[in-house]
Scaffold this active site. Structure first.
Site, short mmCIF file in Angstrom:
data_model
loop_
_atom_site.label_atom_id
_atom_site.label_comp_id
_atom_site.label_asym_id
_atom_site.label_seq_id
_atom_site.Cartn_x
_atom_site.Cartn_y
_atom_site.Cartn_z
N MET A 1 9.12 5.07 19.69
CA MET A 1 10.38 4.33 19.58
C MET A 1 10.15 2.99 18.89
O MET A 1 10.97 2.07 18.99
CB MET A 1 11.03 4.14 20.96
CG MET A 1 11.52 5.45 21.56
SD MET A 1 12.92 5.29 22.71
CE MET A 1 12.21 4.24 23.97
N ALA B 1 8.28 -0.69 17.79
CA ALA B 1 7.65 -1.85 18.43
C ALA B 1 6.20 -1.51 18.73
O ALA B 1 5.72 -1.63 19.85
CB ALA B 1 8.40 -2.27 19.69
N LEU B 2 5.51 -1.08 17.71
CA LEU B 2 4.17 -0.49 17.86
C LEU B 2 3.15 -1.50 18.38
O LEU B 2 3.12 -2.65 17.94
CB LEU B 2 3.69 0.07 16.52
CG LEU B 2 4.58 1.13 15.87
CD1 LEU B 2 3.99 1.60 14.55
CD2 LEU B 2 4.81 2.32 16.79
N HIS C 1 0.06 2.65 20.85
CA HIS C 1 0.49 3.55 19.79
C HIS C 1 -0.61 3.75 18.75
O HIS C 1 -0.85 4.87 18.27
CB HIS C 1 1.72 2.98 19.08
CG HIS C 1 2.93 2.83 19.94
ND1 HIS C 1 3.44 1.61 20.27
CD2 HIS C 1 3.73 3.76 20.53
CE1 HIS C 1 4.52 1.78 21.02
NE2 HIS C 1 4.71 3.06 21.20
N GLY D 1 0.87 9.55 25.27
CA GLY D 1 0.04 8.75 26.16
C GLY D 1 0.21 9.15 27.62
O GLY D 1 1.27 9.60 28.05
#
Length: 273
Positions: A27, A29-30, A34, A144
């Site tokens: 989604m 906003a790495l 990520h 994750g």
């Protein structure tokens, strides 16, 4: 790196892609969590696809959909820097349709823990993951372990629907102080961040007790509760890896989960035993 916006365009491109494809759905906003998924995908595949899509259907009324962090320009730059081949960034109107067929979460395991106070949350998660897997058609998709229940339900959906993708579970990435990385961590004030560390501290305490030979789940939960007293705990639960409740730790088949609110920010964390 090629940026693709429309599902139909990606599906056309997919037919031309050769080799093994690894996919990391996000989604945006790495953060380093990520990036660890992308790195693993890069090491294990010929082609890496990342999607950025803030999925509205997994947010309940009153949750943080509108203020969820969106850093599209920065995320593009990060993806290019780490060697992503295709960045898929669709709009909501191109993913969802009027009166569409939907995927629904299992009636039991989709409505416990994360699903108990967020009814319908996993319907939205599974629906969008199903759509993305059908668009990207990856050989391997990377998720994750922090979102443990989500991971379990995605694996179950892939199995139940006979989707031809391997779901690979990847370890939690933490800040140096132990806080599990999350896009929502940016909401925490300095004082709230200190309190947020109680989640990982409580899990460490449980882990040490297990290493010392403790197996009883009620003893482990009580030890965690003592540490978590200063914050608003939503749940502490210990389950098998197929999300059945257990009374004693089962070696290499148990997950200790905690959810709590720190200020206005809801956080989750877990320990795989």
């Amino acid at each position: 790196m090629k940026i693709i916006k429309y599902p139909t365009d990606f599906m056309k491109t997919r037919k031309e892609i050769k080799g093994k494809v690894g996919f990391v759905p996000t989604m945006g906003a790495l953060h380093q969590g990520h990036l660890s998924l992308i790195k693993q995908a890069r090491e294990e595949n010929d082609v890496v696809v990342v999607s950025i899509f803030v999925n509205p259907t997994q947010f309940l009324p009153g949750e943080d959909f509108e203020k969820y962090p969106r850093k599209y320009e920065a995320d593009r730059a990060v993806c290019e820097r780490v060697g992503v081949d295709y960045l898929f960034m669709p709009d909501v109107k191109d993913i969802y349709f009027d009166d569409e067929a939907r995927v629904t979460a299992p009636k039991i395991k989709g409505y416990i823990l994360e699903g108990l106070n967020r009814p319908g949350h996993f319907d939205g998660v599974l629906t969008v993951v199903n759509k993305l897997l059908n668009i990207v058609k990856p050989d391997i998709a990377y998720f994750g372990k922090k979102d443990a229940q989500q991971l379990y339900l995605v694996k179950k959906m892939v199995r139940d629907f006979f989707l031809d993708t391997e779901i690979k579970e990847c370890d939690i990435v933490r800040e140096p102080d132990g806080l599990a990385m999350s896009s929502r961590n940016v909401y925490l004030s300095e004082e709230e961040r200190k309190k947020a560390l109680l989640l990982s501290k409580s899990l460490k305490r449980a882990g040490k007790l297990i290493m010392a030979g403790e197996k009883k789940c009620d003893v482990l939960k009580k030890a965690m509760e003592e540490i978590l007293k200063p914050i608003e705990v939503e749940y502490i639960e210990i389950v098998s890896r197929d999300f059945e409740k257990i009374d004693e730790i089962q070696k290499e088949n148990s997950i200790i989960l905690v959810a709590a609110k720190v200020g206005n920010t809801r956080l989750i964390d877990n320990l795989w035993v």
